[in-house]
Design a protein around this motif. Structure first.
Motif, PDB file in Angstrom:
ATOM      1  N   LYS A 196     -96.299  93.569 -34.092  1.00 53.43           N
ATOM      2  CA  LYS A 196     -96.373  92.475 -35.057  1.00 53.43           C
ATOM      3  C   LYS A 196     -96.666  91.141 -34.374  1.00 53.43           C
ATOM      4  O   LYS A 196     -96.885  90.132 -35.038  1.00 53.43           O
ATOM      5  CB  LYS A 196     -95.061  92.370 -35.840  1.00 53.43           C
ATOM      6  CG  LYS A 196     -94.692  93.637 -36.599  1.00 53.43           C
ATOM      7  CD  LYS A 196     -95.798  94.073 -37.558  1.00 53.43           C
ATOM      8  CE  LYS A 196     -95.422  95.336 -38.317  1.00 53.43           C
ATOM      9  NZ  LYS A 196     -96.539  95.845 -39.142  1.00 53.43           N
ATOM     10  N   ILE A 197     -96.611  91.119 -33.068  1.00 52.94           N
ATOM     11  CA  ILE A 197     -96.995  89.960 -32.270  1.00 52.94           C
ATOM     12  C   ILE A 197     -97.816  90.486 -31.093  1.00 52.94           C
ATOM     13  O   ILE A 197     -97.504  91.546 -30.537  1.00 52.94           O
ATOM     14  CB  ILE A 197     -95.775  89.183 -31.725  1.00 52.94           C
ATOM     15  CG1 ILE A 197     -94.860  88.730 -32.868  1.00 52.94           C
ATOM     16  CG2 ILE A 197     -96.214  87.988 -30.882  1.00 52.94           C
ATOM     17  CD1 ILE A 197     -93.541  88.121 -32.375  1.00 52.94           C
ATOM     18  N   ILE A 198     -98.854  89.759 -30.727  1.00 56.50           N
ATOM     19  CA  ILE A 198     -99.615  90.076 -29.514  1.00 56.50           C
ATOM     20  C   ILE A 198     -99.520  88.871 -28.581  1.00 56.50           C
ATOM     21  O   ILE A 198     -99.800  87.737 -28.985  1.00 56.50           O
ATOM     22  CB  ILE A 198    -101.098  90.375 -29.813  1.00 56.50           C
ATOM     23  CG1 ILE A 198    -101.234  91.688 -30.583  1.00 56.50           C
ATOM     24  CG2 ILE A 198    -101.913  90.415 -28.519  1.00 56.50           C
ATOM     25  CD1 ILE A 198    -100.825  92.932 -29.805  1.00 56.50           C
ATOM     26  N   THR A 199     -99.093  89.124 -27.349  1.00 59.17           N
ATOM     27  CA  THR A 199     -98.956  88.051 -26.362  1.00 59.17           C
ATOM     28  C   THR A 199     -99.974  88.232 -25.247  1.00 59.17           C
ATOM     29  O   THR A 199    -100.111  89.322 -24.688  1.00 59.17           O
ATOM     30  CB  THR A 199     -97.539  88.060 -25.750  1.00 59.17           C
ATOM     31  OG1 THR A 199     -96.584  87.785 -26.757  1.00 59.17           O
ATOM     32  CG2 THR A 199     -97.427  87.011 -24.650  1.00 59.17           C
ATOM     33  N   LEU A 200    -100.673  87.133 -24.938  1.00 62.18           N
ATOM     34  CA  LEU A 200    -101.432  87.095 -23.691  1.00 62.18           C
ATOM     35  C   LEU A 200    -100.445  86.623 -22.633  1.00 62.18           C
ATOM     36  O   LEU A 200    -100.046  85.456 -22.618  1.00 62.18           O
ATOM     37  CB  LEU A 200    -102.622  86.149 -23.793  1.00 62.18           C
ATOM     38  CG  LEU A 200    -103.450  86.013 -22.500  1.00 62.18           C
ATOM     39  CD1 LEU A 200    -104.074  87.350 -22.101  1.00 62.18           C
ATOM     40  CD2 LEU A 200    -104.526  84.946 -22.655  1.00 62.18           C
ATOM     41  N   LYS A 201    -100.040  87.538 -21.786  1.00 59.36           N
ATOM     42  CA  LYS A 201     -98.961  87.266 -20.821  1.00 59.36           C
ATOM     43  C   LYS A 201     -99.570  86.919 -19.463  1.00 59.36           C
ATOM     44  O   LYS A 201    -100.007  87.786 -18.713  1.00 59.36           O
ATOM     45  CB  LYS A 201     -98.043  88.484 -20.709  1.00 59.36           C
ATOM     46  CG  LYS A 201     -96.888  88.299 -19.736  1.00 59.36           C
ATOM     47  CD  LYS A 201     -95.954  89.507 -19.779  1.00 59.36           C
ATOM     48  CE  LYS A 201     -94.932  89.470 -18.665  1.00 59.36           C
ATOM     49  NZ  LYS A 201     -94.108  88.257 -18.673  1.00 59.36           N
ATOM     50  N   ASP A 202     -99.565  85.628 -19.166  1.00 66.36           N
ATOM     51  CA  ASP A 202    -100.149  85.123 -17.917  1.00 66.36           C
ATOM     52  C   ASP A 202     -99.028  84.809 -16.938  1.00 66.36           C
ATOM     53  O   ASP A 202     -98.656  83.665 -16.725  1.00 66.36           O
ATOM     54  CB  ASP A 202    -100.985  83.879 -18.230  1.00 66.36           C
ATOM     55  CG  ASP A 202    -101.563  83.229 -16.981  1.00 66.36           C
ATOM     56  OD1 ASP A 202    -101.748  83.936 -15.978  1.00 66.36           O
ATOM     57  OD2 ASP A 202    -101.819  82.015 -17.023  1.00 66.36           O
ATOM     58  N   MET A 203     -98.463  85.846 -16.333  1.00 65.71           N
ATOM     59  CA  MET A 203     -97.270  85.687 -15.502  1.00 65.71           C
ATOM     60  C   MET A 203     -97.523  84.893 -14.233  1.00 65.71           C
ATOM     61  O   MET A 203     -96.625  84.283 -13.678  1.00 65.71           O
ATOM     62  CB  MET A 203     -96.671  87.051 -15.156  1.00 65.71           C
ATOM     63  CG  MET A 203     -97.632  88.031 -14.513  1.00 65.71           C
ATOM     64  SD  MET A 203     -98.713  88.810 -15.742  1.00 65.71           S
ATOM     65  CE  MET A 203     -99.908  89.626 -14.685  1.00 65.71           C
ATOM     66  N   ALA A 204     -98.771  84.868 -13.755  1.00 60.36           N
ATOM     67  CA  ALA A 204     -99.086  84.131 -12.533  1.00 60.36           C
ATOM     68  C   ALA A 204     -99.632  82.742 -12.813  1.00 60.36           C
ATOM     69  O   ALA A 204     -99.872  81.976 -11.886  1.00 60.36           O
ATOM     70  CB  ALA A 204    -100.099  84.924 -11.695  1.00 60.36           C
ATOM     71  N   GLY A 205     -99.862  82.393 -14.083  1.00 52.93           N
ATOM     72  CA  GLY A 205    -100.424  81.090 -14.403  1.00 52.93           C
ATOM     73  C   GLY A 205    -101.874  80.955 -14.002  1.00 52.93           C
ATOM     74  O   GLY A 205    -102.361  79.855 -13.731  1.00 52.93           O
ATOM     75  N   LEU A 206    -102.609  82.062 -13.977  1.00 51.71           N
ATOM     76  CA  LEU A 206    -103.989  82.060 -13.497  1.00 51.71           C
ATOM     77  C   LEU A 206    -105.023  81.894 -14.605  1.00 51.71           C
ATOM     78  O   LEU A 206    -106.217  81.827 -14.327  1.00 51.71           O
ATOM     79  CB  LEU A 206    -104.275  83.354 -12.724  1.00 51.71           C
ATOM     80  CG  LEU A 206    -103.505  83.528 -11.414  1.00 51.71           C
ATOM     81  CD1 LEU A 206    -103.777  84.893 -10.814  1.00 51.71           C
ATOM     82  CD2 LEU A 206    -103.872  82.435 -10.425  1.00 51.71           C
ATOM     83  N   VAL A 207    -104.570  81.813 -15.865  1.00 48.82           N
ATOM     84  CA  VAL A 207    -105.522  81.589 -16.956  1.00 48.82           C
ATOM     85  C   VAL A 207    -105.955  80.131 -16.923  1.00 48.82           C
ATOM     86  O   VAL A 207    -105.158  79.228 -17.188  1.00 48.82           O
ATOM     87  CB  VAL A 207    -104.894  81.910 -18.324  1.00 48.82           C
ATOM     88  CG1 VAL A 207    -105.860  81.534 -19.440  1.00 48.82           C
ATOM     89  CG2 VAL A 207    -104.563  83.384 -18.435  1.00 48.82           C
ATOM     90  N   SER A 208    -107.201  79.888 -16.600  1.00 51.53           N
ATOM     91  CA  SER A 208    -107.720  78.526 -16.592  1.00 51.53           C
ATOM     92  C   SER A 208    -107.891  78.052 -18.037  1.00 51.53           C
ATOM     93  O   SER A 208    -107.920  78.867 -18.967  1.00 51.53           O
ATOM     94  CB  SER A 208    -109.060  78.481 -15.865  1.00 51.53           C
ATOM     95  OG  SER A 208    -110.029  79.231 -16.588  1.00 51.53           O
ATOM     96  N   PRO A 209    -107.996  76.758 -18.257  1.00 55.84           N
ATOM     97  CA  PRO A 209    -108.112  76.260 -19.642  1.00 55.84           C
ATOM     98  C   PRO A 209    -109.255  76.879 -20.435  1.00 55.84           C
ATOM     99  O   PRO A 209    -109.062  77.302 -21.582  1.00 55.84           O
ATOM    100  CB  PRO A 209    -108.308  74.754 -19.447  1.00 55.84           C
ATOM    101  CG  PRO A 209    -107.594  74.452 -18.166  1.00 55.84           C
ATOM    102  CD  PRO A 209    -107.828  75.646 -17.301  1.00 55.84           C
TER     103      PRO A 209
END
Length: 622
Positions: A196-209
């Motif tokens: 019921k929820i989908i999370t983009l889980k960026d545990m390393a903080g590597l998703v650029s803007p």
């Protein structure tokens, strides 16, 4: 009037303290915070799971179940309570059979859990499907987390052949694995299974803007359920990427409260609030209640000083009453303009200027280059500090990308982050000793390479698998081999069982080494008088023992500090080279210690439960 509302998942009591303070926030402090949370209006509060069940037992000698119960009793349903589950690994470090997973979820929901965020460290859908279905069947909310990771950086190669050298021809770059489509496909499959929820889980903080904008917009188009964005600020992208997620329609954003935000953790809600106002988005939280929590958290952070990975504290700030200096207000405005224009470089520059004004940590270049999550980094620092081996940190961090590539390009999130992190430390030790790479490997790394944790995003080289495991063939985890732990009667405590009830037994199933010590402490407390008598008797017996003769023969020393789990030999045993002598736990991993030569055991100096230091003598040979 704001055009839309943004729901917030507060991470302060779980991921925030795990990322910045090695999960050392004790129950006494949480009890002071929970009443203040009642009127905050967070859509979700993450209070459990992740490293909490392990750490509260291991370091604080507290009950994980009590932590969840007290949160539920205090909140009275005013916010959904969530936990982080590693799918087939639950909150532990090895795969578990379906029966254990179901029982654990049943107990969690019974004790007040509402949302289970479920992920697999390898993004292997087979490893999360049972959890998603089970949580849904039990009446909970399944939150499917897709773990973000990046393709390895191209390795410099020399051109091959005369003409290649002459014309400067390079080897073609490998095919990209972790495309937007890769993450969206995983999300669609999770929603199909019941999330019921989908999370983009960026545990390393590597998703650029700009990558956040691209993936979030595609997720919103592909799934019908709420989309959540989870990131960390370690490499410097967190705040800017959160702004882009908001612009591109994310439904839920993960944040921490001021003193527990930034650095290795997720962005502070107060900074997100400043930018959301400029974007005409309403943060669906009572910020006056957040102020009360923030005031209490200041004292909590001061009490965690010895574990504080960030060091410098941010300056005090209340977004409801404090006016920003004109130059900082300008940076906020320019950041918003840059975000709307898709100017990533300018957006990052202005966000970093805002964070610098408030004294949040600068981007961590080491973490960025090594591509590791903040929680993994803080755990490595804390563990190496405990081992008095801080000088190994830089070498180990530099080796993480190599270990990750060798192991099938696994995303770095628990348990693979711990497995890869410890193996990087072992590899650094190998190189310091001048021995072949992977001379020393943890049992969990062997299991990962073997295939017991699931299918890796990229196939592991069969030659490497054979080197590490002795067999080139991939072998999945065999649930039929799982054996439930014994619940022994403790004779010296009147025959009481080590685990008194189902919830305690589940801890033994999940984290046997840590739970055994924790439960033993509980039983000891209940029979304090008896234990005092036994301690006195033991002291008298020890005093009566003859003094130990000096060591004269060859010895086996502990390669790294840890706790002895099992001793496999006794005096008089003849052992062959490479035969197992004992098993001990170091950095949360179990390791076999092997004989380095043929010989006969003369004396064994350790027993299960002993804590040994690096190079401590454990076995003497004739």
């Amino acid at each position: 009037m704001a055009t839309r509302k943004l729901k917030i998942r507060d991470l302060t009591l779980r991921d925030g303290q795990q990322s910045l303070f090695a999960t050392r926030l004790d129950q006494k402090t949480i009890d002071r915070l929970l009443p203040l949370y009642q009127n905050a209006g967070f859509h979700i509060m993450e209070v459990w799971g992740g490293a909490v069940p392990d750490s509260v037992m291991r370091y604080l000698d507290e009950s994980p179940w009590n932590r969840l119960r007290k949160a539920s009793e205090a909140m009275k349903g005013k916010s959904l309570l969530s936990a982080l589950s590693r799918g087939r690994n639950l909150f532990g470090y090895v795969p578990y059979p379906d029966s254990v997973i179901k029982e654990f979820y049943e107990e969690a929901i019974k004790n007040g859990l509402n949302v289970m965020r479920i992920f697999d460290a390898l993004n292997d859908i087979d490893n999360v499907s049972f959890s998603i279905r089970t949580i849904t069947e039990l009446g909970g909310i399944a939150d499917g987390a897709v773990c973000y990771t990046v393709d390895p950086k191209p390795q410099p190669q020399e051109p091959k052949g005369f003409f290649a050298r002459l014309f400067g021809k390079k080897e073609p770059e490998p095919e990209k694995i972790f495309t937007d489509k890769y993450f969206v496909d995983k999300a669609v499959e999770m929603e199909r299974l019941g999330c019921k929820i989908i999370t983009l889980k960026d545990m390393a903080g590597l998703v650029s803007p700009m990558r956040a904008a691209s993936i979030i917009s595609k997720l919103k188009a592909a799934v019908k359920c709420d989309v959540d964005f989870h990131t960390h600020c370690t490499p410097g992208y967190g705040l800017a990427s959160s702004i882009m997620a908001i612009i591109n329609g994310v439904d839920i954003l993960d944040t921490n409260i001021w003193w527990f935000g930034g650095g290795s953790a997720a962005p502070a809600i107060e900074l997100v609030y400043l930018f959301a106002k400029k974007l005409d988005v309403e943060i669906d939280v009572n910020m006056e209640a957040v102020r009360e929590i923030r005031n209490e958290l200041l004292e909590a952070r001061k009490g965690l000083k010895q574990f504080d990975i960030a060091g410098e504290m941010p300056i005090e700030f209340d977004p409801l009453t404090d006016k920003l200096p004109a130059e900082v207000e300008a940076h906020v405005d320019q950041a918003v303009a840059a975000a709307k224009a898709g100017d990533e470089e300018a957006l990052l520059s202005h966000c970093h200027a805002v964070e610098a004004y408030f004294h949040f940590p600068k981007p961590n270049i080491i973490v960025k280059e090594a591509e590791v999550p903040g929680g993994m980094y803080t755990n490595m620092v804390a563990q190496l500090r405990d081992l008095k081996a801080e000088d190994l940190l830089d070498d180990a961090m530099a080796l993480i990308p190599k270990v990750r590539r060798d192991a099938g390009l696994v995303p770095l999130v628990t348990p693979t982050s711990q497995i890869v992190g410890q193996q990087a430390v072992l590899l650094a030790l190998d190189r310091r000793k001048g021995v072949e790479d992977y001379t020393n490997t943890s049992n969990q790394f062997i299991s990962l390479v073997k295939g017991e944790y699931g299918r890796t995003p990229v196939a592991i080289d069969p030659a490497f698998r054979e080197k590490i495991t002795g067999d080139a063939q991939e072998k999945a985890y065999d649930v039929s081999k799982y054996k439930k732990p014994e619940n022994p009667e403790i004779a010296e405590l009147g025959g009481v069982k080590l685990a008194k009830n189902k919830e305690e037994y589940l801890l033994m199933e999940l984290l046997p080494a840590v739970a055994n010590r924790f439960l033993r402490n509980r039983r000891n407390e209940e029979y304090a008088g008896e234990m005092a008598r036994q301690a006195e008797q033991k002291a008298a017996e020890e005093a009566a023992k003859p003094k130990q003769e000096p060591i004269t023969g060859p010895v086996l020393k502990a390669p790294m500090g840890g706790t002895v789990i099992e001793v496999k030999v006794k005096p008089g045993d003849a052992v062959k080279k490479n035969s197992p002598l004992l098993v001990y736990e170091a950095m949360k991993m179990e390791n076999d210690v092997l004989a380095e030569f043929d010989g006969t055991v003369k004396r064994v100096f350790v027993v299960p439960g002993d804590v040994v230091a690096t190079d401590q003598v454990m076995v003497e040979f004739e």
